[in-house]
Design an enzyme around this catalytic site. Structure first.
Site, short mmCIF file in Angstrom:
data_model
loop_
_atom_site.label_atom_id
_atom_site.label_comp_id
_atom_site.label_asym_id
_atom_site.label_seq_id
_atom_site.Cartn_x
_atom_site.Cartn_y
_atom_site.Cartn_z
N CYS A 255 1.00 -1.12 -0.15
CA CYS A 255 0.01 -0.18 0.00
C CYS A 255 1.10 1.20 -0.44
O CYS A 255 0.94 2.17 -0.59
CB CYS A 255 -0.89 -0.01 1.02
SG CYS A 255 -2.14 -1.92 1.16
C1 UGA Z 1 -1.60 0.16 5.52
C2 UGA Z 1 -2.14 1.79 6.06
O1 UGA Z 1 -1.14 1.32 7.54
C3 UGA Z 1 -3.96 1.63 6.66
O2 UGA Z 1 -4.87 1.97 6.96
C4 UGA Z 1 -4.11 0.81 5.40
O3 UGA Z 1 -5.96 0.62 5.07
C5 UGA Z 1 -3.66 0.03 4.39
O4 UGA Z 1 -2.10 0.59 3.81
C6 UGA Z 1 -4.24 0.14 3.00
O5 UGA Z 1 -3.97 1.26 1.72
O6 UGA Z 1 -4.37 -1.02 2.13
P1 UGA Z 1 -0.60 -1.90 5.76
O7 UGA Z 1 0.18 -1.41 4.99
O8 UGA Z 1 -1.36 -3.09 5.55
O9 UGA Z 1 -1.69 -0.86 6.07
O10 UGA Z 1 0.66 -2.12 7.65
P2 UGA Z 1 0.70 -0.80 8.22
O11 UGA Z 1 0.99 -1.16 9.79
O12 UGA Z 1 0.79 0.44 7.41
O13 UGA Z 1 2.63 -0.89 8.26
C7 UGA Z 1 3.77 -0.36 6.52
C8 UGA Z 1 4.51 -0.60 6.89
O14 UGA Z 1 4.68 0.43 7.71
C9 UGA Z 1 5.07 -1.93 7.76
O15 UGA Z 1 6.08 -2.11 6.71
C10 UGA Z 1 5.76 -1.08 8.85
O16 UGA Z 1 6.76 -1.87 8.91
C11 UGA Z 1 5.67 -0.03 8.66
N1 UGA Z 1 6.19 0.77 10.07
C12 UGA Z 1 4.67 1.41 10.48
C13 UGA Z 1 6.75 1.64 10.37
O17 UGA Z 1 8.16 1.52 9.70
N2 UGA Z 1 7.27 2.29 11.79
C14 UGA Z 1 5.72 2.63 12.22
O18 UGA Z 1 5.50 3.09 13.03
C15 UGA Z 1 4.51 2.39 11.60
#
Ligand code: UGA
Length: 421
Positions: free
Chosen positions: A264
């Site tokens: 995403c």
């Molecule tokens: C993301 C959004 O958080 C959702 O709200 C959205 O619905 C989704 O994309 C989508 O568009 O369908 P997702 O990609 O499943 O969700 O997972 P996240 O938890 O957001 O993590 C994304 C990436 O960011 C991961 O690699 C995670 O490790 C990283 N991350 C997240 C960080 O490096 N730091 C943080 O503080 C949070």
């Protein structure tokens, strides 16, 4: 309500199964019979905690078909959940949405009742009104809002916690100018206890992109500050705890580290960059977000090189998925790390509780450990994904380069480097 869900990928499966749990009757539609067979046998086509249990519990409310027209006849509302992959130039590939709209339009033609079509797939502002709606009107010979309803209802589900996110969403965005469509969506979600935000279609589409872009910006900002903290022997996690206590800022999505991956954030931000450029607006901040994210894995490699000449050494990688509790390796930070290590002549052994089969397709030539303990026998260990089980390992005597802040490694390793702390 009786609902058709078009597309049984990640968004479609989670949405459909959770709606069934709310008491709705779900008709899953997909061109891929194998995915429908999985649903019929009680297994979700995508891995997501709790999803299989909900599917089994609600089986009598779920049917499947490859025939869109049949599903439309039996339902009053259709939710389009097909994928919108990325073109090589970063723009969105609308092939699946367009195909779905053609079949839906043909189905609408034969449907006597007022049927509502909702786009849940992530699409750029304007797509529902200028791409989907004209196809539906042409194929059906009917007019939107007069003869059928149309709207946008973006999702905000995170992989690994999507079922929880579905039932505990912060808001339900309803993009439509059609009162009947608005009422249908309100009825659909009425048991969720979340605020409704009603707006027009293209604003709803924009809200989805801006939400993801803002979260990704927050992460890249945390990483840029984290890199500065590291050089000054400051723990960026402490900094962001203090910063996040300001209610205007909030403490979430400040976990600095090796950067964001997944299907995403990278895709949606590139699409927003391409959209912005197509309108003549230079997306400076969005470009910097991607650049910072792309550079972060090399920072981890640089920390490793401080302690070890990589060539010929055995490097153990803990974690391959883009985040814990997921088997998804799309845009995982493990990919640039492994590519660089291979390029520099390292021998690599990797471990991930779920993502090894997918990673093997990309990197068949590296070693895949049977357990995380096998990875610990390497000359150096790099932590790429913060799986819970990595917090139970014994890191005593090890050289650990940590991209995700696994505290036990920080306490026990003989040589320990955290990327932003
Ligand atoms: C993301 C959004 O958080 C959702 O709200 C959205 O619905 C989704 O994309 C989508 O568009 O369908 P997702 O990609 O499943 O969700 O997972 P996240 O938890 O957001 O993590 C994304 C990436 O960011 C991961 O690699 C995670 O490790 C990283 N991350 C997240 C960080 O490096 N730091 C943080 O503080 C949070």
């Amino acid at each position: 309500m009786k609902i058709s869900i078009i597309g049984t990928g990640y968004v479609g499966s989670v949405t459909g199964i959770c709606l069934a749990e709310m008491g709705h009757q779900i008709h899953f539609v997909d061109i891929d019979q194998a995915k429908l067979d999985m649903i019929n046998s009680g297994r979700s086509p995508v891995f997501e905690p709790d999803l299989d249990d909900l599917l089994l519990k609600n089986r009598e409310r779920i049917t499947t078909t490859t025939d869109i027209a049949k599903a439309i006849r039996q339902t009053t509302l259709t939710i389009i959940c097909v994928g919108t992959p990325q073109n090589p130039d970063g723009s969105s590939d609308l092939r699946f949405i367009i195909d779905a709209a053609h079949s839906l339009g043909k189905g609408l033609k034969k449907d006597q009742k007022y049927h509502t079509v909702i786009v849940k797939s992530t699409v750029l502002p304007g797509t529902t009104s200028t791409v989907v709606q004209p196809i539906l009107e042409k194929e059906s010979g009917k007019l939107a809002i007069k003869d059928f309803g149309i709207g946008s209802n973006p999702e905000f589900l995170k992989e690994g916690s999507a079922v929880h996110d579905f039932f505990h969403t912060d808001r339900i965005v309803i993009g439509t100018n059609d009162p009947k469509t608005k009422d249908a969506l309100k009825a659909l979600y009425k048991s969720l206890h979340a605020p409704f935000f009603n707006t027009d279609i293209k604003t709803a589409e924009m809200i989805k992109y801006v939400s993801n872009a803002f979260l990704a910006t927050k992460i890249s900002f945390a990483n840029e500050i984290g890199n500065l903290c590291k050089l000054n022997e400051i723990n960026s996690y402490e900094v962001f705890r203090g910063v996040g206590m300001d209610s205007r800022i909030n403490p979430h999505f400040f976990r600095s580290g090796i950067g964001f991956g997944g299907s995403c954030f990278p895709k949606d931000i590139r699409a927003l960059i391409s959209f912005s450029e197509s309108k003549g607006v230079e997306p400076r901040i969005l470009k910097a977000v991607i650049r910072t994210n792309d550079e972060q894995p090399q920072k981890l490699i640089a920390l490793l090189k401080k302690h070890l000449d990589i060539k010929g050494k055995k490097i153990g990688i803990l974690g391959l998925s883009f985040k814990p509790d997921s088997d998804d390796i799309r845009e995982s930070r493990a990919i640039p790390i492994v590519l660089t290590l291979l390029h520099e002549g390292a021998e690599i052994i990797v471990y991930d509780p779920m993502a090894m089969p997918a990673f093997k397709n990309l990197f068949p030539g590296i070693s895949y450990a049977r357990s995380s303990d096998d990875v610990l026998k390497s000359d150096a260990i790099m932590i790429i994904t913060e799986w819970q089980e990595f917090s139970n390992l014994n890191y005593t005597g090890k050289l650990v380069i940590d991209g995700r802040k696994v505290n036990k490694a920080g306490r026990e390793a003989t040589i320990y480097e955290g990327i932003c702390w």
